[in-house]
Design an enzyme around this catalytic site. Structure first.
Site, PDB file in Angstrom:
ATOM      1  N   ASN A  57      38.548  39.692  46.823  1.00 46.32           N
ATOM      2  CA  ASN A  57      37.362  39.040  46.282  1.00 46.32           C
ATOM      3  C   ASN A  57      37.810  38.006  45.259  1.00 46.32           C
ATOM      4  OD1 ASN A  57      35.561  40.731  47.730  1.00 46.32           O
ATOM      5  ND2 ASN A  57      35.877  42.351  46.231  1.00 46.32           N
TER       6      ASN A  57
ATOM      7  N   HIS B 271      44.042  40.871  43.040  1.00 48.40           N
ATOM      8  CA  HIS B 271      44.223  42.209  43.626  1.00 48.40           C
ATOM      9  C   HIS B 271      43.768  42.174  45.063  1.00 48.40           C
ATOM     10  CE1 HIS B 271      40.342  41.915  41.564  1.00 48.40           C
ATOM     11  NE2 HIS B 271      39.838  42.739  42.466  1.00 48.40           N
TER      12      HIS B 271
ATOM     13  N   HIS C  25      42.458  44.556  48.062  1.00 47.80           N
ATOM     14  CA  HIS C  25      41.930  45.871  48.425  1.00 47.80           C
ATOM     15  C   HIS C  25      42.473  46.215  49.812  1.00 47.80           C
ATOM     16  CE1 HIS C  25      38.468  45.856  45.451  1.00 47.80           C
ATOM     17  NE2 HIS C  25      38.722  44.557  45.508  1.00 47.80           N
TER      18      HIS C  25
ATOM     19  N   ASP D  53      42.038  52.819  43.905  1.00 48.92           N
ATOM     20  CA  ASP D  53      40.852  52.285  43.229  1.00 48.92           C
ATOM     21  C   ASP D  53      40.098  53.434  42.552  1.00 48.92           C
ATOM     22  OD1 ASP D  53      39.004  49.472  43.682  1.00 48.92           O
ATOM     23  OD2 ASP D  53      37.976  51.258  42.918  1.00 48.92           O
ATOM     24  N   ILE D  54      39.600  53.195  41.365  1.00 45.35           N
ATOM     25  CA  ILE D  54      38.907  54.233  40.597  1.00 45.35           C
ATOM     26  C   ILE D  54      37.558  54.592  41.227  1.00 45.35           C
ATOM     27  CG2 ILE D  54      37.563  52.790  38.987  1.00 45.35           C
ATOM     28  CD1 ILE D  54      38.698  54.559  36.712  1.00 45.35           C
TER      29      ILE D  54
ATOM     30  N   VAL E 260      37.494  41.710  38.398  1.00 45.45           N
ATOM     31  CA  VAL E 260      38.667  41.776  37.526  1.00 45.45           C
ATOM     32  C   VAL E 260      39.492  40.502  37.704  1.00 45.45           C
ATOM     33  CG1 VAL E 260      40.746  43.072  36.946  1.00 45.45           C
ATOM     34  CG2 VAL E 260      38.695  44.302  37.707  1.00 45.45           C
TER      35      VAL E 260
HETATM   36  P1  5GP Z   1      36.743  43.238  42.530  1.00 47.88           P
HETATM   37  O1  5GP Z   1      35.258  43.354  42.555  1.00 47.88           O
HETATM   38  O2  5GP Z   1      37.253  42.464  41.340  1.00 47.88           O
HETATM   39  O3  5GP Z   1      37.315  42.763  43.840  1.00 47.88           O
HETATM   40  O4  5GP Z   1      37.298  44.727  42.438  1.00 47.88           O
HETATM   41  C1  5GP Z   1      37.697  45.367  41.268  1.00 47.88           C
HETATM   42  C2  5GP Z   1      38.021  46.782  41.650  1.00 47.88           C
HETATM   43  O5  5GP Z   1      38.721  47.378  40.579  1.00 47.88           O
HETATM   44  C3  5GP Z   1      36.804  47.649  41.930  1.00 47.88           C
HETATM   45  O6  5GP Z   1      36.892  48.172  43.253  1.00 47.88           O
HETATM   46  C4  5GP Z   1      36.874  48.727  40.863  1.00 47.88           C
HETATM   47  O7  5GP Z   1      36.462  49.996  41.325  1.00 47.88           O
HETATM   48  C5  5GP Z   1      38.337  48.719  40.473  1.00 47.88           C
HETATM   49  N1  5GP Z   1      38.604  49.116  39.103  1.00 47.88           N
HETATM   50  C6  5GP Z   1      37.963  48.660  37.979  1.00 47.88           C
HETATM   51  N2  5GP Z   1      38.481  49.230  36.890  1.00 47.88           N
HETATM   52  C7  5GP Z   1      39.466  50.070  37.312  1.00 47.88           C
HETATM   53  C8  5GP Z   1      40.371  50.940  36.635  1.00 47.88           C
HETATM   54  O8  5GP Z   1      40.369  51.067  35.416  1.00 47.88           O
HETATM   55  N3  5GP Z   1      41.256  51.615  37.405  1.00 47.88           N
HETATM   56  C9  5GP Z   1      41.289  51.497  38.768  1.00 47.88           C
HETATM   57  N4  5GP Z   1      42.193  52.216  39.420  1.00 47.88           N
HETATM   58  N5  5GP Z   1      40.452  50.677  39.443  1.00 47.88           N
HETATM   59  C10 5GP Z   1      39.552  49.980  38.717  1.00 47.88           C
END
Ligand code: 5GP
Length: 122
Positions: free
Chosen positions: A91, A104, A106, A33-34, A100
């Site tokens: 999520n 995915h 985590h 994760d970034i 996103v």
């Molecule tokens: P969500 O809130 O959708 O469950 O989590 C999305 C996750 O994607 C977040 O933890 C965020 O840090 C990660 N993320 C968003 N953009 C990027 C990216 O460009 N590269 C990577 N490696 N992770 C990303």
């Protein structure tokens, strides 16, 4: 929420955006994760265009579903989390705070993670 083919994970899968890859197989990609929320914070995604767990479980092939499940376990084992413990979460949608729109998982660990959910503020 609709699947957007230009979401950031679809772009990573197409090689348009870099990622720090952890592992990959025919159906699945795992990468850091970034913005890590724990010492280990890896995202595991299917390569197919699936929005959510309910979408994936309804439409993905058995091979895709097996690959995603196995990859989560592999990431946990190879990161050394099997002994100490870890959390897997997806999520989903508005209430789940999904940012996103590509499924995915985590995989989080490397420190005590605290209670599962924060209490909502009134
Ligand atoms: P969500 O809130 O959708 O469950 O989590 C999305 C996750 O994607 C977040 O933890 C965020 O840090 C990660 N993320 C968003 N953009 C990027 C990216 O460009 N590269 C990577 N490696 N992770 C990303």
């Amino acid at each position: 929420m609709m699947y957007d083919p230009n979401n950031v994970f679809a772009r990573i899968l197409r090689g348009e955006i870099p990622c720090k890859k952890v592992a990959e197989d025919e159906h699945t990609l795992a990468f850091h994760d970034i913005n890590p929320q724990a010492p280990v914070h890896v995202l595991v995604i299917p390569k197919g265009a699936y929005l959510s767990w309910d979408d994936f479980s309804a439409r993905a092939t058995d091979a895709e579903q097996a690959a995603l499940t196995r990859m989560v376990g592999r990431v946990a084992r190879e990161a050394g989390l099997a002994e100490t413990g870890y959390r897997v979460l997806a999520n989903t949608g508005r209430d789940g705070h999904q940012d996103v729109p590509h499924l995915h998982l985590h995989v989080l660990g490397g420190r005590p993670l605290g209670p599962m959910l924060q209490r909502p503020r009134d």
